[in-house]
Each structure stands twice: as structure tokens, then as C-alpha cells.
Design an enzyme around this catalytic site. Structure first.
Site, PDB file in Angstrom:
ATOM      1  N   LYS A 289      52.646  29.515 -42.468  1.00 54.19           N
ATOM      2  CA  LYS A 289      51.953  30.476 -41.599  1.00 54.19           C
ATOM      3  C   LYS A 289      51.434  29.813 -40.322  1.00 54.19           C
ATOM      4  O   LYS A 289      51.498  30.379 -39.236  1.00 54.19           O
ATOM      5  CB  LYS A 289      50.772  31.082 -42.367  1.00 54.19           C
ATOM      6  CG  LYS A 289      50.972  32.546 -42.639  1.00 54.19           C
ATOM      7  CD  LYS A 289      49.984  33.093 -43.601  1.00 54.19           C
ATOM      8  CE  LYS A 289      50.721  33.663 -44.793  1.00 54.19           C
ATOM      9  NZ  LYS A 289      49.834  34.295 -45.742  1.00 54.19           N
TER      10      LYS A 289
ATOM     11  N   LYS B 168      47.825  68.032 -46.532  1.00 53.74           N
ATOM     12  CA  LYS B 168      47.789  67.338 -47.824  1.00 53.74           C
ATOM     13  C   LYS B 168      49.121  67.542 -48.558  1.00 53.74           C
ATOM     14  O   LYS B 168      49.594  68.691 -48.683  1.00 53.74           O
ATOM     15  CB  LYS B 168      46.633  67.890 -48.664  1.00 53.74           C
ATOM     16  CG  LYS B 168      46.460  67.151 -49.962  1.00 53.74           C
ATOM     17  CD  LYS B 168      45.321  67.735 -50.782  1.00 53.74           C
ATOM     18  CE  LYS B 168      45.361  67.158 -52.176  1.00 53.74           C
ATOM     19  NZ  LYS B 168      44.486  67.856 -53.103  1.00 53.74           N
TER      20      LYS B 168
ATOM     21  N   ASN C  81      43.720  47.792 -49.595  1.00 53.91           N
ATOM     22  CA  ASN C  81      43.721  46.638 -50.505  1.00 53.91           C
ATOM     23  C   ASN C  81      42.281  46.316 -50.917  1.00 53.91           C
ATOM     24  O   ASN C  81      41.343  46.998 -50.522  1.00 53.91           O
ATOM     25  CB  ASN C  81      44.396  45.440 -49.823  1.00 53.91           C
ATOM     26  CG  ASN C  81      43.705  45.083 -48.530  1.00 53.91           C
ATOM     27  OD1 ASN C  81      42.552  44.709 -48.518  1.00 53.91           O
ATOM     28  ND2 ASN C  81      44.429  45.244 -47.415  1.00 53.91           N
TER      29      ASN C  81
ATOM     30  N   PHE D 265      43.826  33.344 -41.923  1.00 53.97           N
ATOM     31  CA  PHE D 265      43.566  33.198 -43.352  1.00 53.97           C
ATOM     32  C   PHE D 265      44.868  33.437 -44.111  1.00 53.97           C
ATOM     33  O   PHE D 265      45.727  34.195 -43.672  1.00 53.97           O
ATOM     34  CB  PHE D 265      42.486  34.195 -43.811  1.00 53.97           C
ATOM     35  CG  PHE D 265      41.098  33.610 -43.720  1.00 53.97           C
ATOM     36  CD1 PHE D 265      40.569  33.264 -42.488  1.00 53.97           C
ATOM     37  CD2 PHE D 265      40.337  33.389 -44.859  1.00 53.97           C
ATOM     38  CE1 PHE D 265      39.300  32.707 -42.385  1.00 53.97           C
ATOM     39  CE2 PHE D 265      39.072  32.834 -44.775  1.00 53.97           C
ATOM     40  CZ  PHE D 265      38.541  32.490 -43.541  1.00 53.97           C
TER      41      PHE D 265
ATOM     42  N   ASP E 191      50.335  45.239 -44.115  1.00 50.74           N
ATOM     43  CA  ASP E 191      51.573  44.808 -43.458  1.00 50.74           C
ATOM     44  C   ASP E 191      52.437  46.000 -43.035  1.00 50.74           C
ATOM     45  O   ASP E 191      53.199  45.910 -42.093  1.00 50.74           O
ATOM     46  CB  ASP E 191      52.376  43.899 -44.401  1.00 50.74           C
ATOM     47  CG  ASP E 191      51.661  42.580 -44.612  1.00 50.74           C
ATOM     48  OD1 ASP E 191      51.019  42.103 -43.655  1.00 50.74           O
ATOM     49  OD2 ASP E 191      51.709  42.041 -45.733  1.00 50.74           O
TER      50      ASP E 191
ATOM     51  N   LYS F 103      53.186  31.505 -37.226  1.00 52.85           N
ATOM     52  CA  LYS F 103      52.335  32.391 -36.419  1.00 52.85           C
ATOM     53  C   LYS F 103      51.782  31.676 -35.184  1.00 52.85           C
ATOM     54  O   LYS F 103      51.308  32.312 -34.258  1.00 52.85           O
ATOM     55  CB  LYS F 103      51.192  32.936 -37.262  1.00 52.85           C
ATOM     56  CG  LYS F 103      51.684  33.763 -38.464  1.00 52.85           C
ATOM     57  CD  LYS F 103      50.599  34.666 -39.013  1.00 52.85           C
ATOM     58  CE  LYS F 103      51.115  35.443 -40.209  1.00 52.85           C
ATOM     59  NZ  LYS F 103      50.385  36.685 -40.440  1.00 52.85           N
TER      60      LYS F 103
ATOM     61  N   PRO G 157      52.037  45.912 -36.591  1.00 56.04           N
ATOM     62  CA  PRO G 157      52.030  44.715 -35.731  1.00 56.04           C
ATOM     63  C   PRO G 157      51.242  43.612 -36.418  1.00 56.04           C
ATOM     64  O   PRO G 157      50.292  43.894 -37.160  1.00 56.04           O
ATOM     65  CB  PRO G 157      51.306  45.199 -34.466  1.00 56.04           C
ATOM     66  CG  PRO G 157      50.532  46.410 -34.885  1.00 56.04           C
ATOM     67  CD  PRO G 157      51.297  47.030 -36.023  1.00 56.04           C
ATOM     68  N   ASP G 158      51.641  42.347 -36.203  1.00 56.89           N
ATOM     69  CA  ASP G 158      50.884  41.226 -36.752  1.00 56.89           C
ATOM     70  C   ASP G 158      49.877  40.775 -35.690  1.00 56.89           C
ATOM     71  O   ASP G 158      50.252  40.175 -34.674  1.00 56.89           O
ATOM     72  CB  ASP G 158      51.813  40.080 -37.161  1.00 56.89           C
ATOM     73  CG  ASP G 158      51.071  39.063 -38.006  1.00 56.89           C
ATOM     74  OD1 ASP G 158      51.372  38.964 -39.209  1.00 56.89           O
ATOM     75  OD2 ASP G 158      50.161  38.389 -37.482  1.00 56.89           O
ATOM     76  N   ILE G 159      48.616  41.088 -35.931  1.00 52.83           N
ATOM     77  CA  ILE G 159      47.563  40.850 -34.936  1.00 52.83           C
ATOM     78  C   ILE G 159      47.458  39.358 -34.600  1.00 52.83           C
ATOM     79  O   ILE G 159      47.369  38.958 -33.443  1.00 52.83           O
ATOM     80  CB  ILE G 159      46.208  41.393 -35.458  1.00 52.83           C
ATOM     81  CG1 ILE G 159      46.335  42.892 -35.774  1.00 52.83           C
ATOM     82  CG2 ILE G 159      45.089  41.141 -34.447  1.00 52.83           C
ATOM     83  CD1 ILE G 159      45.163  43.487 -36.532  1.00 52.83           C
TER      84      ILE G 159
HETATM   85  O1  C5P Z   1      51.384  36.764 -43.194  1.00 51.56           O
HETATM   86  P1  C5P Z   1      50.089  37.195 -43.783  1.00 51.56           P
HETATM   87  O2  C5P Z   1      49.796  38.645 -43.586  1.00 51.56           O
HETATM   88  O3  C5P Z   1      49.887  36.786 -45.207  1.00 51.56           O
HETATM   89  O4  C5P Z   1      48.993  36.357 -42.939  1.00 51.56           O
HETATM   90  C1  C5P Z   1      47.637  36.466 -43.167  1.00 51.56           C
HETATM   91  C2  C5P Z   1      46.891  36.250 -41.882  1.00 51.56           C
HETATM   92  O5  C5P Z   1      47.442  37.081 -40.875  1.00 51.56           O
HETATM   93  C3  C5P Z   1      45.425  36.630 -41.966  1.00 51.56           C
HETATM   94  O6  C5P Z   1      44.691  35.798 -41.099  1.00 51.56           O
HETATM   95  C4  C5P Z   1      45.433  38.076 -41.466  1.00 51.56           C
HETATM   96  O7  C5P Z   1      44.170  38.445 -40.928  1.00 51.56           O
HETATM   97  C5  C5P Z   1      46.522  38.037 -40.412  1.00 51.56           C
HETATM   98  N1  C5P Z   1      47.255  39.302 -40.248  1.00 51.56           N
HETATM   99  C6  C5P Z   1      47.173  39.968 -39.044  1.00 51.56           C
HETATM  100  N2  C5P Z   1      47.870  41.109 -38.868  1.00 51.56           N
HETATM  101  C7  C5P Z   1      48.670  41.596 -39.832  1.00 51.56           C
HETATM  102  C8  C5P Z   1      48.775  40.920 -41.057  1.00 51.56           C
HETATM  103  C9  C5P Z   1      48.052  39.770 -41.224  1.00 51.56           C
HETATM  104  O8  C5P Z   1      46.429  39.543 -38.156  1.00 51.56           O
HETATM  105  N3  C5P Z   1      49.337  42.705 -39.618  1.00 51.56           N
END
Ligand code: C5P
Length: 399
Positions: free
Chosen positions: A337, A289, A210, A323, A279, A341, A305-307
Site C-alpha cells: 500500500k 424503497k 462497515n 491505514f 471500496d 498509493k 474513488p481512492d481518497i
Molecule cells: O486499499 P485499502 O482500502 O485497504 O487502503 C486503506 C487506506 O486507504 C486507509 O488509509 C483508507 O483510509 C484509505 N482509503 C481511501 N479511500 C478509499 C479506500 C481506502 O482513502 N476509497
């Protein structure tokens, strides 16, 4: 360490004999690591040439509010936003009076009104002019407006008088400017920050990513160090330079970012998740390739995974700031969020706006907590970062 590394300092020079020392000041500021842009009043140009200041600052000087060519290159509002601090040295009695009144009839006074940056004023004038009640009232007004008065020193004056009114020595002014960026809000605190994008491999030569530049996360790392914190920065692939005194760990994918966050999270007081983490990742990364053949191709993705969520779910959860880069319904999404979260604070920014967000040098954000919403208006990312660090430090104190 260079105490003004990467800082943008606007040096305003007004008409007085001490203007000859402004060239030395520009050099000192640069020695301390600052990038310097000089604004001269017409009076200043009677005492020292623009060419001298251009040579010592390394940038063309700014002197005209109504010059179309200058406005096209770096307009006065852009210059006002560019500045991390403005220092007026020497500040004549007249310029002090005009600043105190909030005039905007030349470039320097206009910039002082238009900048959100701290303004430092180093008076230089005859001792009787300094002692005059009108000047003293103007100085009191400037202090009340939040401007910082440096000096003046006492001693022999160019006119032969002896008394207060000498401009402080250039290096003392440069040190005073540097001190503006140091504070104790996070002394002894440990801060972990993620920044930049992640790259998710498709095959050995291609990836998905991105537009995140990492600028906001790196600015936060710098601001946290200036506030006295011990900072670890986990960065995706970006072109940013590592801020001084920051421990940097480079990663590529979301999984690597998560692994490094987990390895470093225990003992942290604050986690600031600025990274634009992908995501999804490709379900099966091709080992060779992928060749061009069919007219259409389909890739299958699995969720990363969502960190942020993982950190929030830990027993040893630090103060967590997430953020939210959004293109619509900013506050609504940020609140969602925050709760979903389990963060302590969400910093929301509207990435649909051209002048702010991804890749740009400026940003405007809204800080959302369970009981408050605070707007931080458009400013450069360093200033936004400093305000955010102060806001976080305050929230931790109150929690
Ligand atoms: O739900 P969304 O991805 O929009 O949330 C954004 C926040 O979540 C940011 O702080 C981003 O650094 C964190 N994030 C994360 N791991 C992911 C996706 C987003 O820590 N896989």
C-alpha cells in the site's frame, strides 16, 4: 478548555498522613475533565476510607490483586491498559522503595509494572526520611526508569518537623498530570484526518457500511491537538464526541468524504487517512424503497474513488499517512500500500484479533515507512494515537 478531557487517570494512594488530600486530588482531576479510578494500598486505608474515594472519584476503588470478583469486573491488566497516566499521591518512602525495585506484590506495584502509561510520583514523608540516602537513591532510580517525580514541597510537616517532604498541593499535582498530555511536536502544523466508516446508499432506507467506530481517528485528532496542531476532522457516521479545538465536518458517503478532503487539503501539512472508506458503491441507487418480492436479488457496484491515492497524486501533497486494516500478511500488504498509493507512512493493524482494531478501545499497530518497521504494542487507542503523532512529528522533522 478542560485539559484532561476524556483522559483516564489512575490515582494510586499509599499509606501516609497526606492520604487525606488524595480525595481533593481525585476531585481536582475530575474538575480538569479526567475519569479517575483509585487504587489504594492497605496502608492508605488506615488514613482515609475507600468509601470517601469511591464517592469523590465516581468509581469503585481497586485494592486487591487476588480478588476474583474484582478481576472479573476490571482485571489488573485491563486497568493498566485503561490508564492514560498513573499518579501516585501520596507516595510513601516504602512505596517509592518498592516501585524502584520493580516489585509486584500488591495491586498498585503490579499496575505500575503492567502499564505503558506515564507514571507520576508525588512523595510525602518526614523530612529526614526524604533526605535519607536510600530514599534519594530510590528517587534517582525512579527517574532513570522514566517516572516523573512531583515535589516534594518544603515546609511544616504533620510530625512537627520543618523541611522537604510535604506532598505538593492537589491542584498543582492535577496541573502536572495535565501537562503530560501537552507538547509542542506539531505546533503550527495543519492536520487533516478522515475517520469512521462511510455509508453507501442502496435505496432511501438502506445502506452498505462497515464496523469502523471512528475511535482511532478521533483519538488521533485529540493527540494532534495536544501536540499543538490545527486539526480538521472529516468524519463518517459515528457516535464519537468531537474532541475540543477540532473542526469537524460530517459526511456520509465516500464521494462526500473525497469532496470534503479536496476542499480542505491545500495548506495542510499532514493528511492522516484513518477512515474505512467503502471500496464500492451501488451503481444505481434506487429512488424508492426496494420491495421484497423475488427470492434472490442482485446489486451492481462501481468502484469508489481512492481518497488516499488522490491526495498522494497532488502537486501540493502533504505528509501522508494511510491505514491498513488487514486480516492476514499484515506487513506485506502495508508495504504494498505504501508504494502503490504513494504514502509516506502506513499504519497497519490486524483486525482479525478480537481485543484490537474495529470498535474496540485498544489497538496494536505496526508503522511501516520505506526504510523502517516499528511495532507499537497493545495499548488503549489514546496512547497509540499519542505515540503515532510523536512518530509522525519525528518523521516530518527528519524528512
Ligand atoms: O486499499 P485499502 O482500502 O485497504 O487502503 C486503506 C487506506 O486507504 C486507509 O488509509 C483508507 O483510509 C484509505 N482509503 C481511501 N479511500 C478509499 C479506500 C481506502 O482513502 N476509497
Amino acid at each position: 478548555m478542560k485539559r484532561l478531557s476524556g483522559k483516564h487517570i489512575l490515582l494510586g494512594i499509599t499509606g501516609g498522613i497526606a492520604a487525606y488530600k488524595a480525595a481533593d486530588l481525585a476531585r481536582r482531576l475530575r474538575e480538569h475533565g479526567a475519569e479517575v479510578r483509585v487504587v489504594m494500598t492497605n496502608g492508605a486505608k488506615e488514613f482515609i476510607t475507600p468509601l470517601t474515594l469511591q464517592a469523590v472519584s465516581g468509581n469503585p476503588i481497586h485494592d486487591d490483586l487476588l480478588d476474583t470478583a474484582a478481576e472479573a469486573a476490571m482485571g489488573h491488566i485491563e486497568l493498566a491498559r485503561w490508564a492514560d497516566a498513573a499518579v501516585i499521591a501520596p507516595a510513601s518512602a516504602d512505596s517509592i522503595a518498592r516501585l524502584a525495585q520493580g516489585r509486584a506484590d500488591d495491586l498498585l506495584t503490579t499496575l505500575c509494572l503492567a502499564t505503558p502509561a506515564t507514571i507520576l510520583v508525588a512523595p510525602a514523608m518526614n523530612q529526614q526520611m526524604w533526605r535519607d540516602a536510600a530514599t534519594q537513591q530510590n528517587i534517582a532510580n525512579l527517574q532513570q526508569q522514566g517516572k516523573i517525580i512531583l515535589g516534594p514541597a518544603e515546609g511544616e510537616q504533620a510530625c512537627g518537623d520543618v523541611g522537604p517532604g510535604r506532598m505538593l498541593e492537589p491542584n498543582d499535582i492535577a496541573i502536572a498530570v495535565a501537562e503530560q498530555f501537552q507538547h509542542q511536536a506539531l505546533t503550527g502544523k495543519r492536520v487533516l484526518i478522515t475517520a469512521g466508516p462511510t455509508q453507501e446508499a442502496i435505496d432511501p432506507v438502506r445502506y452498505l457500511s462497515n464496523h469502523s467506530s471512528g475511535k482511532m481517528g478521533f483519538a488521533l485528532a485529540t493527540a494532534a491537538v495536544e501536540a499543538g496542531a490545527l486539526v480538521t476532522l472529516i468524519a463518517g457516521p459515528v457516535a464519537e464526541q468531537t474532541p475540543e479545538r477540532v473542526t469537524r465536518i460530517d459526511v456520509v458517503s465516500a464521494q462526500q468524504m473525497l469532496d470534503n478532503v479536496i476542499d480542505n487539503i491545500s495548506g495542510q501539512d499532514i493528511f492522516i487517512s484513518v477512515a474505512a472508506v467503502a471500496d464500492y458503491r451501488v451503481a444505481e441507487v434506487a429512488t424508492h424503497k426496494i420491495k421484497k418480492s423475488a427470492d434472490e436479488m442482485t446489486l451492481s457496484f462501481v468502484k469508489n474513488p481512492d481518497i488516499l491515492t488522490e491526495v498522494c497524486q497532488r502537486g501540493d501533497k502533504p505528509f501522508v499517512v494511510g491505514f491498513a486494516a488487514e486480516t492476514d500478511n499484515l506487513i506485506e500488504h502495508a508495504k504494498d500500500k505504501l508504494i502503490r498509493k504513494g504514502c509516506d507512512m502506513i499504519v497497519a493493524n490486524d483486525v482479525a484479533k478480537q481485543a484490537q482494531g474495529f470498535g474496540s478501545d485498544d489497538n496494536a499497530v505496526t508503522v511501516v515507512t520505506t526504510d523502517a518497521i516499528q511495532d507499537i504494542p497493545l495499548a488503549n487507542k489514546q496512547q497509540i494515537a499519542r505515540t503515532l503523532i510523536e512518530t509522525i512529528a519525528k518523521a516530518i522533522k527528519e524528512s
